[in-house]
Design a protein around this motif. Structure first.
Motif, PDB file in Angstrom:
ATOM      1  N   THR A 229     -15.463  22.442  45.369  1.00  0.00           N
ATOM      2  CA  THR A 229     -16.223  23.054  44.339  1.00  0.00           C
ATOM      3  C   THR A 229     -17.216  24.306  44.450  1.00  0.00           C
ATOM      4  O   THR A 229     -17.976  23.853  45.187  1.00  0.00           O
ATOM      5  CB  THR A 229     -16.324  22.162  43.268  1.00  0.00           C
ATOM      6  N   THR A 230     -17.221  25.184  43.803  1.00  0.00           N
ATOM      7  CA  THR A 230     -18.212  26.080  43.518  1.00  0.00           C
ATOM      8  C   THR A 230     -19.372  25.860  42.700  1.00  0.00           C
ATOM      9  O   THR A 230     -20.213  26.692  42.501  1.00  0.00           O
ATOM     10  CB  THR A 230     -17.844  27.391  44.012  1.00  0.00           C
ATOM     11  N   THR A 231     -18.910  24.716  41.826  1.00  0.00           N
ATOM     12  CA  THR A 231     -19.741  24.869  40.565  1.00  0.00           C
ATOM     13  C   THR A 231     -20.790  23.594  40.797  1.00  0.00           C
ATOM     14  O   THR A 231     -20.345  22.547  41.287  1.00  0.00           O
ATOM     15  CB  THR A 231     -18.877  24.283  39.534  1.00  0.00           C
ATOM     16  N   THR A 232     -21.805  23.796  40.717  1.00  0.00           N
ATOM     17  CA  THR A 232     -23.289  22.988  41.384  1.00  0.00           C
ATOM     18  C   THR A 232     -23.071  21.757  40.541  1.00  0.00           C
ATOM     19  O   THR A 232     -23.314  20.815  41.200  1.00  0.00           O
ATOM     20  CB  THR A 232     -24.322  23.761  41.120  1.00  0.00           C
ATOM     21  N   SER A 238     -19.747  14.994  41.387  1.00  0.00           N
ATOM     22  CA  SER A 238     -18.674  14.372  42.267  1.00  0.00           C
ATOM     23  C   SER A 238     -19.425  13.410  42.999  1.00  0.00           C
ATOM     24  O   SER A 238     -18.714  12.529  43.651  1.00  0.00           O
ATOM     25  CB  SER A 238     -17.726  15.473  42.760  1.00  0.00           C
ATOM     26  N   ARG A 239     -20.533  13.964  43.856  1.00  0.00           N
ATOM     27  CA  ARG A 239     -21.024  12.898  44.775  1.00  0.00           C
ATOM     28  C   ARG A 239     -21.487  11.654  44.051  1.00  0.00           C
ATOM     29  O   ARG A 239     -21.611  10.641  44.684  1.00  0.00           O
ATOM     30  CB  ARG A 239     -22.110  13.703  45.261  1.00  0.00           C
ATOM     31  N   ASP A 265     -29.160  17.767  48.949  1.00  0.00           N
ATOM     32  CA  ASP A 265     -30.274  18.635  49.124  1.00  0.00           C
ATOM     33  C   ASP A 265     -29.844  19.907  48.997  1.00  0.00           C
ATOM     34  O   ASP A 265     -30.431  20.735  48.037  1.00  0.00           O
ATOM     35  CB  ASP A 265     -30.697  18.523  50.448  1.00  0.00           C
ATOM     36  N   GLU A 266     -28.731  20.504  49.284  1.00  0.00           N
ATOM     37  CA  GLU A 266     -28.241  21.693  49.018  1.00  0.00           C
ATOM     38  C   GLU A 266     -28.144  21.912  47.403  1.00  0.00           C
ATOM     39  O   GLU A 266     -28.337  22.937  46.790  1.00  0.00           O
ATOM     40  CB  GLU A 266     -27.006  21.949  49.657  1.00  0.00           C
ATOM     41  N   ASP A 271     -29.197  26.803  42.169  1.00  0.00           N
ATOM     42  CA  ASP A 271     -29.449  27.037  40.554  1.00  0.00           C
ATOM     43  C   ASP A 271     -28.549  26.204  39.806  1.00  0.00           C
ATOM     44  O   ASP A 271     -27.382  26.310  40.053  1.00  0.00           O
ATOM     45  CB  ASP A 271     -29.476  28.546  40.160  1.00  0.00           C
ATOM     46  N   TRP A 272     -28.872  25.914  38.553  1.00  0.00           N
ATOM     47  CA  TRP A 272     -28.296  25.122  37.566  1.00  0.00           C
ATOM     48  C   TRP A 272     -27.053  26.134  37.106  1.00  0.00           C
ATOM     49  O   TRP A 272     -27.643  27.041  36.768  1.00  0.00           O
ATOM     50  CB  TRP A 272     -28.859  24.244  36.608  1.00  0.00           C
ATOM     51  N   ASP A 273     -25.959  25.901  36.973  1.00  0.00           N
ATOM     52  CA  ASP A 273     -25.029  27.014  36.437  1.00  0.00           C
ATOM     53  C   ASP A 273     -24.386  26.414  35.190  1.00  0.00           C
ATOM     54  O   ASP A 273     -23.212  27.123  34.483  1.00  0.00           O
ATOM     55  CB  ASP A 273     -24.037  27.062  37.546  1.00  0.00           C
ATOM     56  N   GLY A 274     -24.906  25.192  34.366  1.00  0.00           N
ATOM     57  CA  GLY A 274     -24.268  24.944  33.235  1.00  0.00           C
ATOM     58  C   GLY A 274     -23.078  24.301  33.271  1.00  0.00           C
ATOM     59  O   GLY A 274     -22.732  23.979  34.305  1.00  0.00           O
TER      60      GLY A 274
END
Length: 277
Positions: A229-232, A238-239, A265-266, A271-274
């Motif tokens: 995923t590219t969504t933060t 998921s982690r 950590d990454e 940035d939070w992306d909603g």
């Protein structure tokens, strides 16, 4: 094909406050789905039409008790299919409908749709079980179908749903009926509840080697989502799902093998992306 005139009356009445009318409407729908000639001939377009009607039946349902009962009843419709293709089509239509409508659900109605997703996910996981001889057995073919459904829909890493047909064998015209993406908010909810629902159906039972293998396979789908995923927000959630203390390999705080703190950590630095893709 299911005509709108045929399916709409009893679906519309599912939102009624009259319990008898709701029960009659549900019985009509169950009878329709249970008919071999109907279930075996169910197309993606048919299922999408039905789920759109069922979605708005729940949308119009008032008061907690009827809403909860309707969620349970809609999830239980999966039990009326006994053929692989129909199950795949029915589940694909459900997830496609939820993905398409998710961002339009207002805050006052969201709770009942969160419950619907939870109940359908439980039914989907329970579909893998075949009880017999006093002990639950797990069907390998059904497990493959469920894993494919989860990977293709609520836990998908694909940029565009229409790039593939999720194993449905649909043509280009039908593929265009599917939503282009699965909203992050829907993925987050499934990540939140999947271990709860796995526990309910017996996948966390100790000493069941088949269940343990299926559990690891589902966790592998979550792991693929975490990596792809590219969504933060989805990466973080998921982690967290993989680190759930109820999962057998996390007992004692061992965590997921091969997963250190680097990804977390990454994610914290990003940035939070909603909640929208």
């Amino acid at each position: 094909m299911v005509s709108q005139e045929r399916s709409l009356p009893f679906i519309k009445n599912l939102a009624s406050s009259d319990r008898k009318l709701r029960d009659q409407s549900l019985a009509s729908l169950r009878t329709f789905l249970s008919a071999r000639r109907a279930s075996s001939a169910l197309t993606l377009l048919d299922a999408l039409k039905l789920w759109k009607g069922l979605f708005y039946a729940l949308w119009m349902a008032d008061r907690p008790a009827p809403q909860q009962a309707l969620c349970n009843d809609l999830a239980g419709l999966l039990d009326h299919f006994d053929e692989g293709t129909a199950v795949r089509v029915w589940l694909a239509a459900f997830w496609a409908t939820m993905a398409r409508e998710w961002t339009g659900i207002d805050v006052l109605r969201m709770e009942k749709f969160l419950l619907l997703v939870r109940r359908v996910l439980e039914a989907e996981l329970r579909y893998m079980r075949r009880d017999g001889g006093g002990e639950p057995a797990w069907d390998a073919g059904r497990a493959d179908e469920v894993l494919a459904s989860l990977r293709a829909w609520p836990l998908s890493t694909r940029e565009n749903i229409n790039d593939e047909d999720a194993g449905l064998g649909v043509g280009p015209d039908e593929a265009e009926l599917l939503p282009p993406t699965v909203p992050a908010g829907l993925k987050l909810h499934v990540l939140d509840v999947w271990v709860d629902e796995a526990d309910k159906v017996g996948l966390l039972a100790s000493g069941d080697a088949q269940a343990a293998e299926i559990l690891r396979r589902i966790n592998g789908v979550v792991e693929d989502l975490h990596r792809g995923t590219t969504t933060t927000s989805v990466k973080v959630r998921s982690r967290e799902a993989m680190a759930d203390e109820r999962l057998p390999w996390n007992v004692g705080g061992g965590g997921i093998e091969g997963h250190g703190g680097e990804d977390e950590d990454e994610a914290d630095d990003a940035d939070w992306d909603g909640f929208n893709d």
